[in-house]
Design a protein around this motif. Structure first.
Motif, PDB file in Angstrom:
ATOM      1  N   ALA A 199       2.013   5.555 -11.238  1.00  0.00           N
ATOM      2  CA  ALA A 199       3.357   5.321 -10.695  1.00  0.00           C
ATOM      3  C   ALA A 199       3.281   4.681  -9.313  1.00  0.00           C
ATOM      4  CB  ALA A 199       4.134   6.639 -10.638  1.00  0.00           C
ATOM      5  N   ALA A 200       2.368   5.156  -8.484  1.00  0.00           N
ATOM      6  CA  ALA A 200       2.208   4.578  -7.147  1.00  0.00           C
ATOM      7  C   ALA A 200       1.761   3.125  -7.232  1.00  0.00           C
ATOM      8  CB  ALA A 200       1.202   5.403  -6.339  1.00  0.00           C
ATOM      9  N   GLY A 201       0.863   2.818  -8.156  1.00  0.00           N
ATOM     10  CA  GLY A 201       0.432   1.436  -8.342  1.00  0.00           C
ATOM     11  C   GLY A 201       1.576   0.536  -8.770  1.00  0.00           C
ATOM     12  N   PHE A 202       2.441   1.042  -9.654  1.00  0.00           N
ATOM     13  CA  PHE A 202       3.599   0.255 -10.096  1.00  0.00           C
ATOM     14  C   PHE A 202       4.573   0.030  -8.940  1.00  0.00           C
ATOM     15  CE2 PHE A 202       3.919   0.431 -15.003  1.00  0.00           C
ATOM     16  CZ  PHE A 202       2.580   0.126 -15.120  1.00  0.00           C
ATOM     17  N   TRP A 203       4.791   1.064  -8.128  1.00  0.00           N
ATOM     18  CA  TRP A 203       5.647   0.918  -6.950  1.00  0.00           C
ATOM     19  C   TRP A 203       5.089  -0.169  -6.030  1.00  0.00           C
ATOM     20  CZ3 TRP A 203      10.119   3.095  -4.862  1.00  0.00           C
ATOM     21  CH2 TRP A 203      10.331   2.848  -3.518  1.00  0.00           C
ATOM     22  N   ALA A 204       3.794  -0.076  -5.753  1.00  0.00           N
ATOM     23  CA  ALA A 204       3.161  -1.046  -4.858  1.00  0.00           C
ATOM     24  C   ALA A 204       3.271  -2.462  -5.424  1.00  0.00           C
ATOM     25  CB  ALA A 204       1.696  -0.676  -4.621  1.00  0.00           C
ATOM     26  N   ALA A 205       3.114  -2.611  -6.743  1.00  0.00           N
ATOM     27  CA  ALA A 205       3.209  -3.941  -7.362  1.00  0.00           C
ATOM     28  C   ALA A 205       4.605  -4.530  -7.198  1.00  0.00           C
ATOM     29  CB  ALA A 205       2.832  -3.864  -8.837  1.00  0.00           C
ATOM     30  N   LYS A 206       5.626  -3.716  -7.394  1.00  0.00           N
ATOM     31  CA  LYS A 206       6.998  -4.219  -7.257  1.00  0.00           C
ATOM     32  C   LYS A 206       7.309  -4.559  -5.803  1.00  0.00           C
ATOM     33  CE  LYS A 206       8.942  -2.397 -11.481  1.00  0.00           C
ATOM     34  NZ  LYS A 206      10.248  -2.257 -12.122  1.00  0.00           N
ATOM     35  N   GLU A 207       6.860  -3.738  -4.876  1.00  0.00           N
ATOM     36  CA  GLU A 207       7.055  -4.036  -3.454  1.00  0.00           C
ATOM     37  C   GLU A 207       6.299  -5.308  -3.059  1.00  0.00           C
ATOM     38  OE1 GLU A 207       8.830  -2.836  -0.933  1.00  0.00           O
ATOM     39  OE2 GLU A 207       9.741  -1.118  -1.943  1.00  0.00           O
ATOM     40  N   ALA A 208       5.060  -5.439  -3.536  1.00  0.00           N
ATOM     41  CA  ALA A 208       4.269  -6.631  -3.222  1.00  0.00           C
ATOM     42  C   ALA A 208       4.942  -7.889  -3.771  1.00  0.00           C
ATOM     43  CB  ALA A 208       2.856  -6.485  -3.785  1.00  0.00           C
ATOM     44  N   CYS A 209       5.509  -7.789  -4.960  1.00  0.00           N
ATOM     45  CA  CYS A 209       6.199  -8.940  -5.552  1.00  0.00           C
ATOM     46  C   CYS A 209       7.403  -9.340  -4.705  1.00  0.00           C
ATOM     47  CB  CYS A 209       6.618  -8.618  -6.985  1.00  0.00           C
ATOM     48  SG  CYS A 209       7.361 -10.014  -7.843  1.00  0.00           S
ATOM     49  N   SER A 210       8.183  -8.358  -4.281  1.00  0.00           N
ATOM     50  CA  SER A 210       9.360  -8.686  -3.463  1.00  0.00           C
ATOM     51  C   SER A 210       8.948  -9.310  -2.128  1.00  0.00           C
ATOM     52  CB  SER A 210      10.224  -7.445  -3.242  1.00  0.00           C
ATOM     53  OG  SER A 210       9.630  -6.547  -2.332  1.00  0.00           O
ATOM     54  N   ASP A 255      -7.753   3.681  -4.514  1.00  0.00           N
ATOM     55  CA  ASP A 255      -8.946   4.128  -3.818  1.00  0.00           C
ATOM     56  C   ASP A 255      -8.589   5.360  -3.005  1.00  0.00           C
ATOM     57  OD1 ASP A 255     -11.537   4.269  -2.855  1.00  0.00           O
ATOM     58  OD2 ASP A 255     -11.196   2.807  -1.268  1.00  0.00           O
ATOM     59  N   GLY A 256      -9.235   6.444  -3.323  1.00  0.00           N
ATOM     60  CA  GLY A 256      -8.957   7.680  -2.600  1.00  0.00           C
ATOM     61  C   GLY A 256      -7.504   8.083  -2.725  1.00  0.00           C
ATOM     62  N   ASP A 257      -6.840   8.168  -1.594  1.00  0.00           N
ATOM     63  CA  ASP A 257      -5.454   8.627  -1.544  1.00  0.00           C
ATOM     64  C   ASP A 257      -4.425   7.510  -1.686  1.00  0.00           C
ATOM     65  OD1 ASP A 257      -6.392  11.203  -1.075  1.00  0.00           O
ATOM     66  OD2 ASP A 257      -6.275  10.984   1.107  1.00  0.00           O
ATOM     67  N   TYR A 258      -4.867   6.269  -1.929  1.00  0.00           N
ATOM     68  CA  TYR A 258      -3.953   5.135  -1.881  1.00  0.00           C
ATOM     69  C   TYR A 258      -3.969   4.288  -3.147  1.00  0.00           C
ATOM     70  CZ  TYR A 258      -3.710   6.277   3.026  1.00  0.00           C
ATOM     71  OH  TYR A 258      -3.518   6.940   4.203  1.00  0.00           O
ATOM     72  N   ALA A 259      -2.817   3.660  -3.408  1.00  0.00           N
ATOM     73  CA  ALA A 259      -2.692   2.622  -4.427  1.00  0.00           C
ATOM     74  C   ALA A 259      -2.312   1.343  -3.689  1.00  0.00           C
ATOM     75  CB  ALA A 259      -1.613   2.982  -5.441  1.00  0.00           C
ATOM     76  N   ILE A 260      -2.915   0.249  -4.098  1.00  0.00           N
ATOM     77  CA  ILE A 260      -2.700  -1.035  -3.447  1.00  0.00           C
ATOM     78  C   ILE A 260      -2.422  -2.070  -4.526  1.00  0.00           C
ATOM     79  CG2 ILE A 260      -3.735  -2.816  -1.984  1.00  0.00           C
ATOM     80  CD1 ILE A 260      -5.725  -0.497  -1.113  1.00  0.00           C
ATOM     81  N   LEU A 285       0.857  -1.171   0.000  1.00  0.00           N
ATOM     82  CA  LEU A 285       0.000   0.000   0.000  1.00  0.00           C
ATOM     83  C   LEU A 285       0.901   1.231   0.000  1.00  0.00           C
ATOM     84  CD1 LEU A 285      -2.903   1.300   0.800  1.00  0.00           C
ATOM     85  CD2 LEU A 285      -2.004   1.172   3.120  1.00  0.00           C
ATOM     86  N   ILE A 286       0.575   2.217  -0.816  1.00  0.00           N
ATOM     87  CA  ILE A 286       1.342   3.466  -0.842  1.00  0.00           C
ATOM     88  C   ILE A 286       0.374   4.639  -0.986  1.00  0.00           C
ATOM     89  CG2 ILE A 286       1.760   3.227  -3.318  1.00  0.00           C
ATOM     90  CD1 ILE A 286       4.357   4.840  -2.941  1.00  0.00           C
ATOM     91  N   LYS A 287       0.678   5.705  -0.291  1.00  0.00           N
ATOM     92  CA  LYS A 287      -0.109   6.928  -0.429  1.00  0.00           C
ATOM     93  C   LYS A 287       0.296   7.603  -1.741  1.00  0.00           C
ATOM     94  CE  LYS A 287      -2.102  10.511   2.309  1.00  0.00           C
ATOM     95  NZ  LYS A 287      -2.234  11.107   3.611  1.00  0.00           N
ATOM     96  N   ILE A 288      -0.672   7.890  -2.583  1.00  0.00           N
ATOM     97  CA  ILE A 288      -0.406   8.456  -3.913  1.00  0.00           C
ATOM     98  C   ILE A 288       0.328   9.787  -3.798  1.00  0.00           C
ATOM     99  CG2 ILE A 288      -1.477   9.340  -6.016  1.00  0.00           C
ATOM    100  CD1 ILE A 288      -3.690   7.144  -5.534  1.00  0.00           C
ATOM    101  N   ASP A 289       0.018  10.578  -2.788  1.00  0.00           N
ATOM    102  CA  ASP A 289       0.669  11.871  -2.618  1.00  0.00           C
ATOM    103  C   ASP A 289       2.179  11.727  -2.416  1.00  0.00           C
ATOM    104  OD1 ASP A 289       0.382  14.781  -2.423  1.00  0.00           O
ATOM    105  OD2 ASP A 289       1.035  14.483  -0.339  1.00  0.00           O
ATOM    106  N   ARG A 290       2.605  10.642  -1.803  1.00  0.00           N
ATOM    107  CA  ARG A 290       4.041  10.375  -1.632  1.00  0.00           C
ATOM    108  C   ARG A 290       4.719  10.274  -2.992  1.00  0.00           C
ATOM    109  NH1 ARG A 290       6.386   4.727   0.506  1.00  0.00           N
ATOM    110  NH2 ARG A 290       8.565   5.152   0.123  1.00  0.00           N
ATOM    111  N   MET A 291       4.093   9.552  -3.922  1.00  0.00           N
ATOM    112  CA  MET A 291       4.647   9.408  -5.265  1.00  0.00           C
ATOM    113  C   MET A 291       4.569  10.738  -6.015  1.00  0.00           C
ATOM    114  SD  MET A 291       6.221   7.422  -7.346  1.00  0.00           S
ATOM    115  CE  MET A 291       6.100   5.940  -6.351  1.00  0.00           C
ATOM    116  N   LYS A 292       3.482  11.466  -5.834  1.00  0.00           N
ATOM    117  CA  LYS A 292       3.321  12.763  -6.497  1.00  0.00           C
ATOM    118  C   LYS A 292       4.445  13.712  -6.097  1.00  0.00           C
ATOM    119  CE  LYS A 292       0.144  16.610  -7.030  1.00  0.00           C
ATOM    120  NZ  LYS A 292      -0.983  17.309  -6.468  1.00  0.00           N
ATOM    121  N   ARG A 293       4.744  13.771  -4.807  1.00  0.00           N
ATOM    122  CA  ARG A 293       5.825  14.644  -4.329  1.00  0.00           C
ATOM    123  C   ARG A 293       7.182  14.210  -4.877  1.00  0.00           C
ATOM    124  NH1 ARG A 293       3.342  13.674   0.571  1.00  0.00           N
ATOM    125  NH2 ARG A 293       5.235  12.663   1.342  1.00  0.00           N
TER     126      ARG A 293
END
Length: 119
Positions: free
Chosen positions: A42-53, A103-108, A6-14
């Motif tokens: 971008a946040a969704g891609f980050w979350a996917a790579k983290e979830a895979c690891s 969903d909202g502020d998050y990508a999962i 899970l990642i907050k989209i605003d983190r990736m935006k910044r």
């Protein structure tokens, strides 16, 4: 094996606002960057790579880096996750599945990996 992130989209935006494509290149290939439409993607891609690891049980590091996990899209736009031969062979991965949602502020993302035998 299953991993979730899970990642907050605003983190990736910044991150993108501060460093642009250079930030993205730290965890995405040029082909993956071409698929990025906005910070949500971008946040969704980050979350996917983290979830895979996490599904591999090693996290991002020596055994599996961000660039060992490759994201693409199907003809219908669904995410596809593949691994470099090095990682696929080391962990005996035979099949990968990924789901990314926002969903909202998050990508999962959730990643499921199948192996040919116990690791």
């Amino acid at each position: 094996m299953i991993g979730i992130d899970l990642i907050k989209i605003d983190r990736m935006k910044r991150l993108i606002e501060r460093f642009g494509d250079h930030a993205l290149s730290k965890f995405l290939s040029d082909n993956e960057i071409a698929l990025i439409k906005n910070p949500r993607t971008a946040a969704g891609f980050w979350a996917a790579k983290e979830a895979c690891s996490k599904a591999l049980g090693c996290g991002i590091g020596h055994e599996c880096g961000f660039h060992d996990i490759i994201l693409s899209k199907s003809s219908k736009g669904a995410p596809i996750i593949t691994l470099t031969p090095k990682v696929q062979d080391a962990f005996k991965i035979t099949h990968t599945s990924v789901s990314i949602t926002h969903d909202g502020d998050y990508a999962i993302a959730v990643v499921a990996l199948e192996t040919s035998s116990k690791i």
